[in-house]
Design a protein around this motif. Sequence first.
Motif, short mmCIF file in Angstrom:
data_model
loop_
_atom_site.label_atom_id
_atom_site.label_comp_id
_atom_site.label_asym_id
_atom_site.label_seq_id
_atom_site.Cartn_x
_atom_site.Cartn_y
_atom_site.Cartn_z
N THR A 61 77.53 63.08 0.90
CA THR A 61 77.04 64.09 -0.03
C THR A 61 78.13 65.14 -0.21
O THR A 61 79.08 65.22 0.56
CB THR A 61 75.77 64.77 0.52
OG1 THR A 61 76.11 65.49 1.69
CG2 THR A 61 74.67 63.76 0.78
N LEU A 62 77.97 65.94 -1.21
CA LEU A 62 78.93 67.00 -1.49
C LEU A 62 79.02 67.98 -0.33
O LEU A 62 80.09 68.42 0.06
CB LEU A 62 78.56 67.72 -2.78
CG LEU A 62 79.49 68.86 -3.20
CD1 LEU A 62 80.90 68.33 -3.43
CD2 LEU A 62 78.97 69.55 -4.44
N VAL A 63 77.90 68.30 0.27
CA VAL A 63 77.87 69.23 1.39
C VAL A 63 78.66 68.66 2.58
O VAL A 63 79.45 69.37 3.22
CB VAL A 63 76.41 69.56 1.79
CG1 VAL A 63 76.37 70.38 3.06
CG2 VAL A 63 75.70 70.28 0.67
N GLU A 64 78.47 67.38 2.86
CA GLU A 64 79.19 66.77 3.97
C GLU A 64 80.70 66.79 3.71
O GLU A 64 81.49 67.09 4.62
CB GLU A 64 78.73 65.32 4.16
CG GLU A 64 77.32 65.21 4.71
CD GLU A 64 76.78 63.79 4.67
OE1 GLU A 64 75.92 63.50 5.52
OE2 GLU A 64 77.21 63.00 3.81
N LEU A 65 81.11 66.50 2.51
CA LEU A 65 82.53 66.53 2.17
C LEU A 65 83.10 67.94 2.31
O LEU A 65 84.20 68.13 2.84
CB LEU A 65 82.76 66.02 0.75
CG LEU A 65 82.65 64.50 0.57
CD1 LEU A 65 82.76 64.16 -0.90
CD2 LEU A 65 83.72 63.80 1.37
N LEU A 66 82.38 68.94 1.84
CA LEU A 66 82.85 70.32 1.95
C LEU A 66 82.97 70.77 3.40
O LEU A 66 83.91 71.49 3.77
CB LEU A 66 81.95 71.26 1.17
CG LEU A 66 82.02 71.12 -0.36
CD1 LEU A 66 80.99 72.03 -1.02
CD2 LEU A 66 83.41 71.44 -0.86
N VAL A 67 82.05 70.36 4.25
CA VAL A 67 82.11 70.70 5.67
C VAL A 67 83.35 70.08 6.31
O VAL A 67 84.09 70.74 7.05
CB VAL A 67 80.82 70.27 6.39
CG1 VAL A 67 80.98 70.35 7.91
CG2 VAL A 67 79.65 71.12 5.95
N VAL A 68 83.61 68.82 6.03
CA VAL A 68 84.77 68.14 6.60
C VAL A 68 86.06 68.80 6.11
O VAL A 68 86.99 69.05 6.89
CB VAL A 68 84.73 66.63 6.27
CG1 VAL A 68 86.05 65.97 6.62
CG2 VAL A 68 83.58 65.97 6.99
N ILE A 69 86.15 69.09 4.83
CA ILE A 69 87.33 69.74 4.28
C ILE A 69 87.52 71.12 4.92
O ILE A 69 88.64 71.51 5.26
CB ILE A 69 87.26 69.82 2.75
CG1 ILE A 69 87.40 68.43 2.15
CG2 ILE A 69 88.33 70.75 2.19
CD1 ILE A 69 87.14 68.35 0.66
#
Length: 164
Positions: A16-24
Motif C-alpha cells: 500500500t502507499l502507506v507501507e511504501l512511505l513508511v519504508v522510504i
Amino acid sequence: MYMFTSFKKDRAKGFTLVELLVVIGIIVILFAVVLVAIDPAKRLKQARDAVRRQDVRDILEAVQQSIVDNDGTVPAGIDATAGTYQVLGTDTTGCNTTCTAQSSVTSCLDLSGDLVDTYLASIPMDPATGSAENTDYAVNMTTGGRIAVVSCDPEVATSISVQR
C-alpha cells in the motif's frame, strides 16, 4: 455430496502507499544517521592531509638523495637561516604570505632543476591549494644541518612536517 469451497477475496498483491512511505521514511532516517556519522567533508580533509604527509616525505627523500649524490652539496637556495623556510615553486613574489605554518622568504624556491627527473617525476603540489607557481610546501635546513620539509596549509592536522 456437498463440497466446501473456500471463498477468497480477490486482493491485488503488492504494497500500500502507506507501507511504501513508511519504508522510504526509515531509509531516509538511516541514511541521515550514516551521513552524519561518516562526515564526508572531514574524511576528504583527512585524505588530503594524508597526501600532504606523503608529499613532504617524498620531497625530503629527494633532497637527501640529491645531497648524497652530490657529495654533501645542498641544492642551491636551501639556506640554514633559522626559522625562515623557502616555499617551493616558480613564483618570484608573494611566497612569504602563503605559508601559514612557517615564516618564509618572499621568492619561491624552484628545485625542479635539481630534483625533477632524477629524484622526482615532478615537484608535488598541495592537493587543495598548490600550483606550479606555489606548491604550498616549504623546505629549510636547520641550524643543526637537518633538512626540514613542511606542508604550509594542513586542514585537519595542526602541522605536517618531517625532518632528518
